[in-house]
Scaffold this active site. Structure first.
Site, PDB file in Angstrom:
ATOM      1  N   ASP A   1       0.822  -1.205   0.000  1.00 20.53           N
ATOM      2  CA  ASP A   1       0.000   0.000   0.000  1.00 20.53           C
ATOM      3  C   ASP A   1       0.859   1.259   0.000  1.00 20.53           C
ATOM      4  O   ASP A   1       2.072   1.214   0.216  1.00 20.53           O
ATOM      5  CB  ASP A   1      -0.890   0.039   1.246  1.00 20.53           C
ATOM      6  CG  ASP A   1      -1.981  -1.021   1.237  1.00 20.53           C
ATOM      7  OD1 ASP A   1      -2.295  -1.554   0.153  1.00 20.53           O
ATOM      8  OD2 ASP A   1      -2.533  -1.298   2.322  1.00 20.53           O
TER       9      ASP A   1
ATOM     10  N   TYR B   1       5.745 -10.268   6.484  1.00 24.81           N
ATOM     11  CA  TYR B   1       5.717  -8.842   6.781  1.00 24.81           C
ATOM     12  C   TYR B   1       6.161  -8.618   8.221  1.00 24.81           C
ATOM     13  O   TYR B   1       5.964  -9.478   9.085  1.00 24.81           O
ATOM     14  CB  TYR B   1       4.304  -8.274   6.611  1.00 24.81           C
ATOM     15  CG  TYR B   1       3.899  -8.012   5.186  1.00 24.81           C
ATOM     16  CD1 TYR B   1       4.063  -6.753   4.611  1.00 24.81           C
ATOM     17  CD2 TYR B   1       3.339  -9.020   4.401  1.00 24.81           C
ATOM     18  CE1 TYR B   1       3.689  -6.507   3.297  1.00 24.81           C
ATOM     19  CE2 TYR B   1       2.957  -8.785   3.090  1.00 24.81           C
ATOM     20  CZ  TYR B   1       3.134  -7.529   2.551  1.00 24.81           C
ATOM     21  OH  TYR B   1       2.766  -7.291   1.250  1.00 24.81           O
TER      22      TYR B   1
END
Length: 247
Positions: A57, A115
């Site tokens: 993002d 992540y």
């Protein structure tokens, strides 16, 4: 005589601050993918379309993003990576480039992504570019109990910003835990796939529990029901890194 195509695999790191995410967008929107494609096209004098393992993002960083593209250019990869890095912004760096099997696809060949989210207890003028902030000391024990709930195959619809695509909202999480690293609380999560903003919503929910503003049971009900309260917003993108991709 037509030149044969090669599939090239790249390992990339970037500071996502100031970019509208990884994925190419129409118009003058600046993205990481768009910047890399622009530079490669300039060097090789041919259209280039790259595929990334993770579509991060806006504002999210990557330590080891993997991308691939097909090219007819015979340019030696050592020269190509040197030229690309000399033209790319200082916030994007291609750390490795090699030829891969023709069938390789950075996104669809991946078996898992990892992540990591970096969280500070107090704002920092130095570290805030690469960390979120809880504005207080969270109960990490409670947050790790929530992390344990995530392991396995679950419907993460409550922790996604988008409507379900053809792949649905089921994800299989193989690792999830909080640990301390210097000034930071770090959340590490690995899964076969991630939904849009999934990690940031998970982190936001865990911070709410850790700070005593949300009950653990309420977090569990979000996971089970597929619904989240409208007031829960995703954690600051600055703290999130695509850390590793496995094949």
């Amino acid at each position: 005589m037509a030149r044969s195509k090669r599939t090239i695999k790249m390992q990339i790191e970037y500071d996502g601050t100031g970019y509208s995410g990884w994925q190419r967008q129409p118009g003058d929107v600046v993205t990481v993918q768009g910047e890399i494609e622009r530079v490669l096209e300039r060097i090789m004098q041919e259209p280039v379309s790259i595929d990334g393992a993770g579509r991060t993002d806006s504002g999210v960083h990557a330590r080891r993003q993997v991308a691939s593209f097909a090219t007819c250019s015979p340019m030696p990869l050592g020269r190509l990576i040197y030229s690309a890095n000399s033209l790319l912004p200082s916030t994007i760096r291609i750390n490795a480039m090699r030829q891969a099997p023709e069938s390789f696809h950075a996104r669809f060949s991946a078996t898992s992504r990892e992540y990591r989210y970096f969280l500070l207890e107090h704002p920092s003028a130095i570290d805030s570019r690469f960390a979120g902030c809880s504005h207080g000391k969270p109960d990490v024990g409670a947050m790790n109990r929530l992390a344990l709930m995530l392991i396995g195959t679950h419907d993460f619809a409550a922790f996604s910003k988008e409507t379900p695509d053809q792949y649905g909202t089921l994800c299989t999480v193989t690792a999830a835990r909080w640990y301390r690293s210097g000034r930071f609380h770090v959340f590490r999560i690995e899964a076969n796939r991630f939904l849009r903003s999934m990690v940031r919503f998970l982190v936001a929910g865990m911070i709410e529990v850790g700070m005593g503003r949300l009950e653990e049971g309420a977090f569990a009900r979000m996971l089970e029901s597929g619904h989240r309260p409208p007031k829960l917003k995703p954690a600051d993108a600055a703290g999130l890194f695509l850390w590793k991709v496995r094949y």
